[in-house]
Design a protein around this motif. Sequence first.
Motif, PDB file in Angstrom:
ATOM      1  N   GLN A  40      63.709  40.147  96.492  1.00  0.00           N
ATOM      2  CA  GLN A  40      63.064  38.935  95.986  1.00  0.00           C
ATOM      3  C   GLN A  40      62.314  39.214  94.685  1.00  0.00           C
ATOM      4  N   LEU A  41      61.596  40.337  94.657  1.00  0.00           N
ATOM      5  CA  LEU A  41      60.854  40.677  93.452  1.00  0.00           C
ATOM      6  C   LEU A  41      61.797  40.968  92.296  1.00  0.00           C
ATOM      7  N   GLY A  42      62.879  41.687  92.586  1.00  0.00           N
ATOM      8  CA  GLY A  42      63.862  41.977  91.544  1.00  0.00           C
ATOM      9  C   GLY A  42      64.463  40.721  90.954  1.00  0.00           C
ATOM     10  N   ALA A  43      64.707  39.726  91.810  1.00  0.00           N
ATOM     11  CA  ALA A  43      65.245  38.448  91.326  1.00  0.00           C
ATOM     12  C   ALA A  43      64.209  37.727  90.469  1.00  0.00           C
ATOM     13  N   ARG A  44      62.972  37.739  90.919  1.00  0.00           N
ATOM     14  CA  ARG A  44      61.926  37.031  90.180  1.00  0.00           C
ATOM     15  C   ARG A  44      61.675  37.654  88.808  1.00  0.00           C
ATOM     16  N   LEU A  45      61.771  38.981  88.726  1.00  0.00           N
ATOM     17  CA  LEU A  45      61.585  39.660  87.449  1.00  0.00           C
ATOM     18  C   LEU A  45      62.853  39.657  86.607  1.00  0.00           C
ATOM     19  N   LYS A  46      63.914  39.086  87.169  1.00  0.00           N
ATOM     20  CA  LYS A  46      65.202  39.025  86.471  1.00  0.00           C
ATOM     21  C   LYS A  46      65.677  40.416  86.057  1.00  0.00           C
ATOM     22  N   LEU A  47      65.568  41.350  86.994  1.00  0.00           N
ATOM     23  CA  LEU A  47      66.158  42.660  86.774  1.00  0.00           C
ATOM     24  C   LEU A  47      67.675  42.518  86.692  1.00  0.00           C
ATOM     25  N   SER A  48      68.324  43.455  86.038  1.00  0.00           N
ATOM     26  CA  SER A  48      69.782  43.456  86.032  1.00  0.00           C
ATOM     27  C   SER A  48      70.283  43.700  87.456  1.00  0.00           C
ATOM     28  N   ASN A  49      71.553  43.407  87.700  1.00  0.00           N
ATOM     29  CA  ASN A  49      72.110  43.617  89.034  1.00  0.00           C
ATOM     30  C   ASN A  49      71.971  45.075  89.470  1.00  0.00           C
ATOM     31  N   ALA A  50      72.221  45.997  88.531  1.00  0.00           N
ATOM     32  CA  ALA A  50      72.121  47.421  88.856  1.00  0.00           C
ATOM     33  C   ALA A  50      70.672  47.806  89.173  1.00  0.00           C
ATOM     34  N   GLU A  51      69.729  47.288  88.402  1.00  0.00           N
ATOM     35  CA  GLU A  51      68.314  47.598  88.648  1.00  0.00           C
ATOM     36  C   GLU A  51      67.848  47.018  89.978  1.00  0.00           C
ATOM     37  N   ARG A  52      68.299  45.807  90.239  1.00  0.00           N
ATOM     38  CA  ARG A  52      67.895  45.148  91.487  1.00  0.00           C
ATOM     39  C   ARG A  52      68.446  45.906  92.694  1.00  0.00           C
ATOM     40  N   ALA A  63      56.977  65.471  88.873  1.00  0.00           N
ATOM     41  CA  ALA A  63      56.572  66.614  88.052  1.00  0.00           C
ATOM     42  C   ALA A  63      56.999  67.925  88.708  1.00  0.00           C
ATOM     43  N   GLU A  64      56.833  68.035  90.018  1.00  0.00           N
ATOM     44  CA  GLU A  64      57.200  69.259  90.731  1.00  0.00           C
ATOM     45  C   GLU A  64      58.695  69.519  90.647  1.00  0.00           C
ATOM     46  N   ALA A  65      59.481  68.454  90.718  1.00  0.00           N
ATOM     47  CA  ALA A  65      60.940  68.593  90.678  1.00  0.00           C
ATOM     48  C   ALA A  65      61.490  68.670  89.258  1.00  0.00           C
ATOM     49  N   GLY A  66      60.650  68.388  88.266  1.00  0.00           N
ATOM     50  CA  GLY A  66      61.131  68.355  86.885  1.00  0.00           C
ATOM     51  C   GLY A  66      62.015  67.168  86.600  1.00  0.00           C
ATOM     52  N   ILE A  67      61.764  66.065  87.304  1.00  0.00           N
ATOM     53  CA  ILE A  67      62.555  64.839  87.151  1.00  0.00           C
ATOM     54  C   ILE A  67      61.777  63.852  86.292  1.00  0.00           C
ATOM     55  N   ALA A  68      62.422  63.297  85.285  1.00  0.00           N
ATOM     56  CA  ALA A  68      61.761  62.319  84.426  1.00  0.00           C
ATOM     57  C   ALA A  68      61.430  61.058  85.207  1.00  0.00           C
ATOM     58  N   PRO A  69      60.287  60.441  84.944  1.00  0.00           N
ATOM     59  CA  PRO A  69      59.956  59.193  85.629  1.00  0.00           C
ATOM     60  C   PRO A  69      60.960  58.101  85.283  1.00  0.00           C
ATOM     61  N   HIS A  70      61.210  57.233  86.251  1.00  0.00           N
ATOM     62  CA  HIS A  70      62.097  56.093  86.008  1.00  0.00           C
ATOM     63  C   HIS A  70      61.345  54.826  86.390  1.00  0.00           C
ATOM     64  N   PRO A  71      61.411  53.773  85.571  1.00  0.00           N
ATOM     65  CA  PRO A  71      60.587  52.589  85.843  1.00  0.00           C
ATOM     66  C   PRO A  71      60.916  51.888  87.157  1.00  0.00           C
ATOM     67  N   ILE A  72      62.178  51.850  87.551  1.00  0.00           N
ATOM     68  CA  ILE A  72      62.532  51.171  88.805  1.00  0.00           C
ATOM     69  C   ILE A  72      62.033  51.977  89.996  1.00  0.00           C
ATOM     70  N   ARG A  91      58.171  41.652  82.948  1.00  0.00           N
ATOM     71  CA  ARG A  91      59.012  42.781  83.360  1.00  0.00           C
ATOM     72  C   ARG A  91      59.087  43.849  82.284  1.00  0.00           C
ATOM     73  N   ASP A  92      59.378  43.438  81.060  1.00  0.00           N
ATOM     74  CA  ASP A  92      59.563  44.413  79.992  1.00  0.00           C
ATOM     75  C   ASP A  92      58.306  45.249  79.769  1.00  0.00           C
ATOM     76  N   GLU A  93      57.146  44.613  79.749  1.00  0.00           N
ATOM     77  CA  GLU A  93      55.895  45.360  79.549  1.00  0.00           C
ATOM     78  C   GLU A  93      55.588  46.252  80.743  1.00  0.00           C
ATOM     79  N   LEU A  94      55.780  45.728  81.942  1.00  0.00           N
ATOM     80  CA  LEU A  94      55.443  46.487  83.139  1.00  0.00           C
ATOM     81  C   LEU A  94      56.312  47.739  83.257  1.00  0.00           C
ATOM     82  N   LEU A  95      57.602  47.612  83.011  1.00  0.00           N
ATOM     83  CA  LEU A  95      58.491  48.765  83.140  1.00  0.00           C
ATOM     84  C   LEU A  95      58.169  49.830  82.096  1.00  0.00           C
ATOM     85  N   LYS A  96      57.776  49.421  80.904  1.00  0.00           N
ATOM     86  CA  LYS A  96      57.352  50.404  79.900  1.00  0.00           C
ATOM     87  C   LYS A  96      56.058  51.097  80.330  1.00  0.00           C
TER      88      LYS A  96
END
Length: 373
Positions: free
Chosen positions: A252-264, A227-236, A181-186
């Motif tokens: 299910q994927l969020g649980a498997r990657l052990k994302l935080s409750n907010a991220e999930r 890019a068009e909206a000028g919005i920074a990318p977010h990993p989630i 998870r940590d590597e993928l989100l980065k």
Amino acid sequence: MTRFVGGAVRDALLGNEVTEADVDIATRHAPEAVMDLLRQAGIRAVPTGIEHGTITAVLASGPIEITTLRRDVSTDGRRATVAFTDDWRADAARRDFTMNALYADPLTGAIFDYFGGVADLEARHVRFIGDPVQRIAEDHLRILRFFRFLARFGDRADPAGLDACTARAKDLMALSRERIRDELLKLLVARDAVRVVALMLDRGILLPVLPEIVAPDLLAHLAAREAEAGIAPHPIRRLSALLPRDAGLADQLGARLKLSNAERKRLVTAAAAPEGAAMPLAYRLGVDSAVDQLLLSERPIAEVIEIAGWQPPRLPLSGGALVARGLAKGPDVARALRAVEDRWIAEGFPDAARVNALADEIVAQALRAASKA
């Protein structure tokens, strides 16, 4: 006896900003000697990883890790047993990529490069030190790191490294999902993430551990709209772009990657299509989730810009105010409060005077209905 090493040196050579958090120091001093030297200098020393030679110096500007030079004794793909050494080249040889094995003298700024890292950095060439298969066998996470560094710094991947990552992709199954998870989100928010993720999927890199991720098309669409909206990318948000539009699967994927409750929760919400106007959507879901849904859709970019950075107002009415108007505590108050809120949203969040007028109207309707029951 002591040099800067790794990311701080690499980023300084690239002209990127280097903060205290990026600074790592390598030294020939044994860990106990590092502790003593720091104490003599009046600097707090914390043995955060002393068995691996790492001491943390706690400075006013932030903590800095100081690690004794090491060589690997044994590895199992997840962790290494190390021995201390005074050989700079041996310490460099155990690192992953040539661009990460650069050292700098803190006094003169002289660069020490044992494996051609400066040339690779100039060429934006991500290359393993030595045999890529051996490097991956030492730490399976280096497969994902290879692609993250390619997305962040590289214009081209070393063919031998790419082939080794492809051949050993199943090694990722031995890693904890937290490390993946940590590597993928980065990786997903790196400069060239769209191209590199497409390369990973073409090579089947993620298939053993994240088989749900199958198509990069929506990621490219999302990146262009960000890019068009000028919005920074977010990993989630970007992770959502790689998944089918299925809330259950996202959960299910969020649980498997052990994302935080907010991220999930954010990942699940992003799987749905946006409904209704932008501001009511942002009020109901929160601005971040509304932006996610809008960017992942075909809705006009102007709607994203409209709500980006918007602070949704709070309904200037309480349940107690409805009770004071004559409603009995309980379900009637909740229903009336919800009705007022719905009208308030539909009218574009008018001021408190209008909200009070709506409350008077809706309470009166409720009391008339109750008297006829």
